[in-house]
Every structure is written in structure tokens, then in C-alpha cells.
Design an enzyme around this catalytic site. Structure first.
Site, PDB file in Angstrom:
ATOM      1  N   TYR A 139      -4.090   3.718   7.372  1.00  0.00           N
ATOM      2  CA  TYR A 139      -5.387   3.026   7.387  1.00  0.00           C
ATOM      3  C   TYR A 139      -6.304   3.656   8.439  1.00  0.00           C
ATOM      4  CZ  TYR A 139      -2.287  -0.441   5.218  1.00  0.00           C
ATOM      5  OH  TYR A 139      -1.365  -1.073   4.438  1.00  0.00           O
ATOM      6  N   VAL A 148       1.224  -3.749   3.924  1.00  0.00           N
ATOM      7  CA  VAL A 148       1.140  -5.033   4.621  1.00  0.00           C
ATOM      8  C   VAL A 148       2.392  -5.899   4.449  1.00  0.00           C
ATOM      9  CG1 VAL A 148      -1.388  -5.175   4.687  1.00  0.00           C
ATOM     10  CG2 VAL A 148      -0.145  -6.106   2.722  1.00  0.00           C
ATOM     11  N   LYS A 167       0.649   3.465  -3.006  1.00  0.00           N
ATOM     12  CA  LYS A 167      -0.552   4.254  -3.331  1.00  0.00           C
ATOM     13  C   LYS A 167      -0.284   5.765  -3.307  1.00  0.00           C
ATOM     14  CE  LYS A 167      -3.679   0.738  -1.414  1.00  0.00           C
ATOM     15  NZ  LYS A 167      -4.385   0.304  -0.186  1.00  0.00           N
ATOM     16  N   TYR A 211      -2.574  -2.240 -10.618  1.00  0.00           N
ATOM     17  CA  TYR A 211      -2.681  -2.087  -9.160  1.00  0.00           C
ATOM     18  C   TYR A 211      -1.986  -3.246  -8.439  1.00  0.00           C
ATOM     19  CZ  TYR A 211      -4.545  -2.194  -4.468  1.00  0.00           C
ATOM     20  OH  TYR A 211      -4.640  -2.269  -3.099  1.00  0.00           O
ATOM     21  N   SER A 261       0.796  -1.235   0.000  1.00  0.00           N
ATOM     22  CA  SER A 261       0.000   0.000   0.000  1.00  0.00           C
ATOM     23  C   SER A 261       0.825   1.280   0.000  1.00  0.00           C
ATOM     24  CB  SER A 261      -0.909   0.031   1.221  1.00  0.00           C
ATOM     25  OG  SER A 261      -2.050  -0.721   0.972  1.00  0.00           O
TER      26      SER A 261
HETATM   27  N1  GLN Z   1      -2.194  -5.795  -2.111  1.00  0.00           N
HETATM   28  C1  GLN Z   1      -2.947  -5.422  -0.977  1.00  0.00           C
HETATM   29  C2  GLN Z   1      -4.429  -5.365  -1.284  1.00  0.00           C
HETATM   30  O1  GLN Z   1      -4.813  -4.841  -2.313  1.00  0.00           O
HETATM   31  C3  GLN Z   1      -2.442  -4.103  -0.470  1.00  0.00           C
HETATM   32  C4  GLN Z   1      -2.835  -3.976   0.887  1.00  0.00           C
HETATM   33  C5  GLN Z   1      -2.017  -3.141   1.809  1.00  0.00           C
HETATM   34  O2  GLN Z   1      -0.787  -3.015   1.878  1.00  0.00           O
HETATM   35  N2  GLN Z   1      -2.799  -2.665   2.694  1.00  0.00           N
HETATM   36  O3  GLN Z   1      -5.240  -5.844  -0.499  1.00  0.00           O
END
Ligand code: GLN
Length: 342
Positions: A257, A275, A83, A205, A80
Site C-alpha cells: 500500500y 487486511v 491482487k 473481485y 489484497s
Molecule cells: N476486500 C478489501 C477491499 O476491497 C481488500 C482490501 C485489502 O486487503 N486491502 O477493500
């Protein structure tokens, strides 16, 4: 000199001046190495392969000084954290107005993978939750998937100063199991919020989440933002100066988050976690922090990474809204350090 380790570091520092900050970081690493809370992400088997004991901390100043301790070369998937930077590229591709018409900048207070859109406008809430990140990836320009991915990889190279690869097994299993992400993407397609090339965008993505980085890269990316978008070592511009503020403000409100409010309160640094176990935090104008430790708390943030950032923020008064005189003055603690091991 109290032990062999101290003697060794003395002998290796004869030609280079070290700062107390290096010892400080070693102490913080030592302190939290034995913290065994949290669990490694296991929603796909490849992530579950990460060793819970991996632990790296890297700090890069806006002037390009690099301080590192622990597993700072260990590669892991950016997840994430990507992003925030894809958001930056979307802004460069389309400008603020258009991007904001597709993705809002409001925190959700919900989990990163929640399937929720703003009722009035059908926009996903922000670029840091999965729905918003997919809508943002949709905006990345390019003739086809390969070209769009190439643009992302080139962007990360500008931020870190080195080439990046994709972890293909992670990409393939994200793709094979990503039904929830696909569901929210198609919901957005239903509302006309994303374009018809949605399968290509979903691949993009999943690929952006699978980009391999290490803790040093994260710190360098953060330092680049801290330095107004210019990598402090290579001096290359990674992102248009106009959009640095956009990226870091959304990181502050939405980057951790549904723990973003607590993080802003306790740590007070714009940050983004993934994550894979990474956290990247920015102290604007001053420095970037990159931490890597795979065990995550309930909300998906690295347990040791949170502790390290809390400690650095408190000890050096790095909270964005800190007005009290800090216990330690960072400039004094890093002064005279002549090692640049980047
Ligand atoms: N690849 C993960 C997802 O799309 C990314 C999640 C993350 O780091 N929170 O669920």
C-alpha cells in the site's frame, strides 16, 4: 539443555536433523508474540472475528524446505494478496502490452482504496490498489463468473499445491458493503477502461479477496515466485516464467500500500499484504516468507508481520540491494535440515 521444552525437542529430533534456523524462527515468534500494537480490520463483521493473538511465520526455500512456527494452519482470507496473482493470470491471458494499456504500474502513494485514476490515460495506477485490481479482474477470461472464479482457484492450487475455498460470509459482506469499490469500478466503466460485465467482475473481485489461505500457503506461493514460478514441492508450474518478474517488481513498488517505499527501504523484499493479516514476501532465487497476524497498522499492514520480515531481512542480509556480508549466512543456518513437514 536448559528446560523441558529443549528435552522434548531433542527427543523428537532423534530421527531428523534440525537446523539452527528453526530455533531462530521460534525466537523471533516468541519475541513478537507479545507485541500488541495495531487493530484487527473491522470494516466487515467477519474480519473482526479474527483473534489478535493468532500469529504464524512460515519460510519455504526455493528448494522446498519448509520451516514454520505458530499458527501456520489457521485459515484467513487472502484479501489484497490475491491482487498480485490475478495480475499474473491477466498477463497470461492477454500479454504485457494489453494489460498495461488498462492498468499502469506506478505507485500512488495513496491508500489502497483511493478513487484516483491517471488523468492522461484514465488508467488506474497499479494492479495492487483496489481500482487497478478490479480492472485486472476484468481481464480474467472465462465464459461466466463461475468459470472465471474456477480459473482463479485453480491458479492458487498450482501455487500452493492444495485446494482452496471461498469464505462465503466474507464474500457476501464484501459485496454488500463494497460501495466504494463499486463506485471506482463504475468510474472506470465511464472511461471505457473496463468491460460491461462489471457486476460479474466485481463479484469476482470480492470472491478473490475471500479465498481462504494460511501462512504456509503464503510462504509456498512466495517460494514458487522465488523459484521462477514453479512450486518447489509439487514441481508444478504456477505461472509463466516470463511474468514472474512482472509480478514481483510491482509487488516491490506497490505491494505494501502507501507504505511500499518505506518497506522497500527497510526490508527490501517484494511483498504483498492483505487486511486479513497476511504478508507474503519473496527473496528471488532463495525463499518465500508467509506471515499471519491480524492486527494491522494505520496503513493496513500486519504489525507483527512487518517486524518479522524486517528482522529476517536484517539478520540474513535478505534485502534485495544488500551488498554487505550478512550477520548470519542462511545456507549455513538451514544446512542439514531433514524435516519437511509440509
Ligand atoms: N476486500 C478489501 C477491499 O476491497 C481488500 C482490501 C485489502 O486487503 N486491502 O477493500
Amino acid at each position: 539443555m536448559s528446560n523441558i521444552g529443549d528435552l522434548q525437542s531433542l527427543s523428537s529430533s532423534i530421527t531428523a536433523v534440525t537446523s539452527p534456523f528453526r530455533n531462530y524462527l521460534n525466537d523471533v515468534h516468541k519475541k513478537y508474540r507479545s507485541l500488541n500494537d495495531g487493530a484487527v480490520a473491522d470494516y466487515i463483521p467477519e474480519l473482526a472475528l479474527a483473534k489478535p493473538e493468532w500469529f504464524g511465520i512460515c519460510v519455504v526455500t526455493a528448494e522446498g524446505q519448509v520451516f514454520e512456527v505458530g499458527d501456520c494452519d489457521q485459515l484467513f482470507t487472502i484479501q489484497s494478496i490475491s491482487k498480485a496473482f490475478v495480475f499474473g493470470l491477466a498477463l497470461e491471458d492477454h500479454g504485457r502490452e494489453y494489460v498495461n494499456s488498462k492498468v499502469s504500474v506506478e505507485p500512488t502513494g495513496e491508500a489502497f482504496n483511493s478513487i484516483v485514476l491517471d488523468e492522461a490515460t484514465n488508467r488506474p495506477y497499479n494492479p495492487m490498489v483496489n481500482a487497478g485490481a478490479i480492472a485486472t479482474a476484468d481481464l480474467i477470461k472465462g465464459q461466466n463468473g463461475t468459470e472465471r472464479l474456477k480459473r482463479l482457484l485453480e491458479m492458487f492450487k498450482r501455487y500452493t499445491g492444495r485446494d482452496h475455498d471461498i469464505n462465503v460470509p466474507v464474500f457476501l459482506s464484501e459485496k454488500a458493503t463494497g460501495h466504494r469499490n463499486r463506485a471506482m469500478a463504475y468510474l472506470m466503466l465511464n472511461f471505457g477502461m473496463v468491460s460491461e460485465k462489471l457486476d460479474e467482475t466485481l463479484d469476482l473481485y470480492f470472491q478473490q479477496c475471500s479465498i481462504l489461505v494460511n501462512a504456509k500457503d503464503l510462504a509456498m506461493i512466495a517460494a514458487t515466485l522465488a523459484n521462477g514460478g514453479i512450486n518447489p514441492v509439487t514441481k508444478e508450474r504456477a505461472v509463466d516464467e516470463r511474468y514472474v518478474q512482472d509480478i514481483i517488481s510491482v509487488m516491490l513498488t506497490c505491494g505494501m500500500y502507501d507504505a511500499s517505499g518505506e518497506w522497500a527501504y527497510r526490508v527490501g523484499m517484494p511483498a504483498k499484504s492483505g487486511v486479513g493479516g497476511g504478508i507474503l514476501a519473496v527473496v528471488p532465487g532463495k525463499l518465500g516468507i508467509g506471515t499471519f497476524s491480524p492486527p494491522l497498522d494505520q496503513k493496513g499492514n500486519s504489525v507483527r508481520g512487518i517486524k518479522v520480515c524486517e528482522e529476517l531481512s536484517r539478520d540474513f542480509g535478505l534485502h534485495l540491494f544488500s551488498v554487505a556480508k550478512p550477520e548470519r549466512n542462511l545456507q549455513e543456518w538451514i544446512a542439514g535440515d531433514s524435516i519437511n513437514d509440509w
